[in-house]
Scaffold this active site. Sequence first.
Site, PDB file in Angstrom:
ATOM      1  N   ASP A 435      -7.041  -2.085   4.721  1.00  0.00           N
ATOM      2  CA  ASP A 435      -6.170  -1.347   3.803  1.00  0.00           C
ATOM      3  C   ASP A 435      -5.737  -0.006   4.414  1.00  0.00           C
ATOM      4  OD1 ASP A 435      -4.851  -0.876   1.425  1.00  0.00           O
ATOM      5  OD2 ASP A 435      -6.577  -1.333   0.165  1.00  0.00           O
ATOM      6  N   ASP A 492       0.852  -4.993  -4.406  1.00  0.00           N
ATOM      7  CA  ASP A 492      -0.216  -4.910  -5.398  1.00  0.00           C
ATOM      8  C   ASP A 492       0.242  -5.468  -6.734  1.00  0.00           C
ATOM      9  OD1 ASP A 492      -2.156  -3.871  -3.802  1.00  0.00           O
ATOM     10  OD2 ASP A 492      -2.023  -1.822  -4.541  1.00  0.00           O
TER      11      ASP A 492
HETATM   12  C1  DGJ Z   1      -5.146  -0.933  -2.529  1.00  0.00           C
HETATM   13  C2  DGJ Z   1      -4.927  -2.390  -2.328  1.00  0.00           C
HETATM   14  O1  DGJ Z   1      -3.571  -2.660  -2.239  1.00  0.00           O
HETATM   15  C3  DGJ Z   1      -5.618  -3.162  -3.430  1.00  0.00           C
HETATM   16  O2  DGJ Z   1      -5.353  -4.506  -3.332  1.00  0.00           O
HETATM   17  C4  DGJ Z   1      -7.089  -2.884  -3.343  1.00  0.00           C
HETATM   18  O3  DGJ Z   1      -7.629  -3.411  -2.163  1.00  0.00           O
HETATM   19  C5  DGJ Z   1      -7.336  -1.388  -3.428  1.00  0.00           C
HETATM   20  N1  DGJ Z   1      -6.554  -0.657  -2.479  1.00  0.00           N
HETATM   21  C6  DGJ Z   1      -8.780  -1.060  -3.206  1.00  0.00           C
HETATM   22  O4  DGJ Z   1      -9.007   0.285  -3.220  1.00  0.00           O
END
Ligand code: DGJ
Length: 688
Positions: A435, A492
């Site tokens: 991430d 997301d």
């Molecule tokens: C942002 C990501 O896009 C989410 O899917 C998740 O992994 C969160 N971070 C976790 O903090």
Amino acid sequence: MTKDVQTWRIDAPGQTLVLASSGGIPGALYWGAALPTSVDVSSLAAGVARDVTGGMIDVLPELSLCPEAGNSFQGQAGLVAYRDGVALHPRFLLTEADGLRFVCRDATEKLTLTFTFAVEGDVISAKTTLDADGVVALHHLAAPVLPGPQYGEDILHFTGRWIGEFQLERSPWRAGLLMREARSGRSGHEHPPIAYFPERGATNTQGAVFAMHYGWSGGHVMYAEELPDGRRQIQWGHATGTRPAGAHFETSKLYMSVSEAGLNGCAVAFQRHLRDRVVTWPHPERPRPVHYNCWEAIYFDHDLQELKAIADRAATLGAERFVLDDGWFGKRDDDTSSLGDWDIDPRKWPDGLTPLIDHVHSLGMVFGLWFEPEMVNMDSDLARAHPEWVLGAVDQIEGRQQRVLDLANPEVRAYLYDKIAAVLSTHDVDYIKWDHNRLLPISDATQAEGVYALMAQLRADFPTVEIESCASGGGRIDAGILKHTQRVWLSDSNDAQERLRIQHDAALMLPAAITGSHVGPRHCHTSGRVHDIAFRAWVAAQRHMGFEMDPRELTEAEAQVLTEVTAWWKANRDWRMAADILRLDSADPSVLAEQQMAGDGTQFVVFAGKAATSAQIMPRPLRLTRLDADADYKIELINRSEAHHLSRREMPLKSGPLTLNGQFLMQHGLILPWSFPDRMWVIEGRRV
Ligand code: DGJ
């Protein structure tokens, strides 16, 4: 034939690039649809000579692979550099050329430019290298510059945001510059490094289109400029001024495609190129596993028994990979602390992660784990021990309460490598979700180079571990990161309606095999909407399918639908994950439709998603594409049981398969039953 002009041609499927030089930097004499192999390209030089008139200088300055400011060129120069604070105005001469590599030298300014081209499957790649005698400060270096189409009216480029990635923008070509620059230190939600240059009237399926993608993750610039003389140029490079002074600079590769079959021709070239040539697959023999991610089920609330129960249910539904997301390390109970402290949290995991991993394995699933290596919270042991490893000013604005580690520093990379390798070498981890949740405080190319180096080292030492690129969803999607990763977390947003649109537009670049898509919770956490399980499942089934909710929320009826769609996905994944995604020209703007076509053309599946209520009362026919006009196709609406009772008339497609002619399907189109919005029709087709 024009004397004293040298020419070279580069051919890739569907396109020809002809370069010409009369002693200086070569320029594109022709870039377009493939020329017959019989054409003597040296004869074309005479065909591109241009007149001048009053108010102009006497000869048009070259629109070369690197237009030179020192040559009366009135547009954006391809090289902007300074030595000792003084702007350089080099004039290059061609010194070497072998048809794919061109070396040019300015002996006065002591600079060498090298342009390197390659044919990579369906695309042409091109990059520029600058070598200087002594140190120069580089402001801008363009990858080889190509002309924009004279018959184009619009530029199709992308913008986006968190939970709203890959939004298409259409800007007219007009006098002056369209500049897109990503200064966030990543390719970014806001300015994905890809653009299409359609000719007048081009659609998804028809017309001439040019497209380019700059394969760099650290922030880029694109200039699409109409010059005062009417010519057009397109430049791509790293974001302006993001590199330290030095003597050697390279652009990333620019990937180029030309289509005579609409946007789809370029989309398919990019999809294939990324899937088949950029990504290295850790398990090429293994089908893409159905994915489960626990983020929207539990967030930071980790509990072994709960997670085991979730894993049980996910496996029953068909999941094959179980991913433990954020929250397993340091003292990470929320997003205010612990990034950087990559040790398993003994409070949440007194016996480590092995009991969960063993359980996941006992269910026949592989295990995946979340990291955000480039980031640090100031509330972490790492930041307390090494405040000097944090990038940017002490009083910088934080993003998600976090800062960025200086990945250009080899000590930082060594620390991160050791931490991640310690987990990977002691646990059976199949996949990392990597991430990246904040913009850089300073846009700096060395940061992206550091990330690539760290990923490359981990990939070399743990070659069976797959990596997914996530940056608050789709904030880092480009060919640069995909050299080291195999999946992208496109967004997301698990809102099926929004995801349908995002996927549709991202298909102008991304193939299904690397595009993650998850069935989210019934009440979507990012939009508040409620979508029924069939719609959520089919939207996820368009790409690399996964689930991301607490599966215990599903009713038995919902679980049955999801199990069936997942089983269908598995039964078809072998051919579908290698298929071309063709966007269809829908007569109804509320219907977003695509046709996934097997490489051999013998079978396809159409997903027709209804993203809104239609203006007209009855569905309009949906034209298919790339079928054999002479062949018949067996067409089956495989989810016809989802027809609502307001779809109240018998029609053959609702009762079973039909056989229809390919030309009819491409010219008249397929008439689907009436449906509610937020529904998806899924139609299988097979050549008979
Ligand atoms: C942002 C990501 O896009 C989410 O899917 C998740 O992994 C969160 N971070 C976790 O903090």
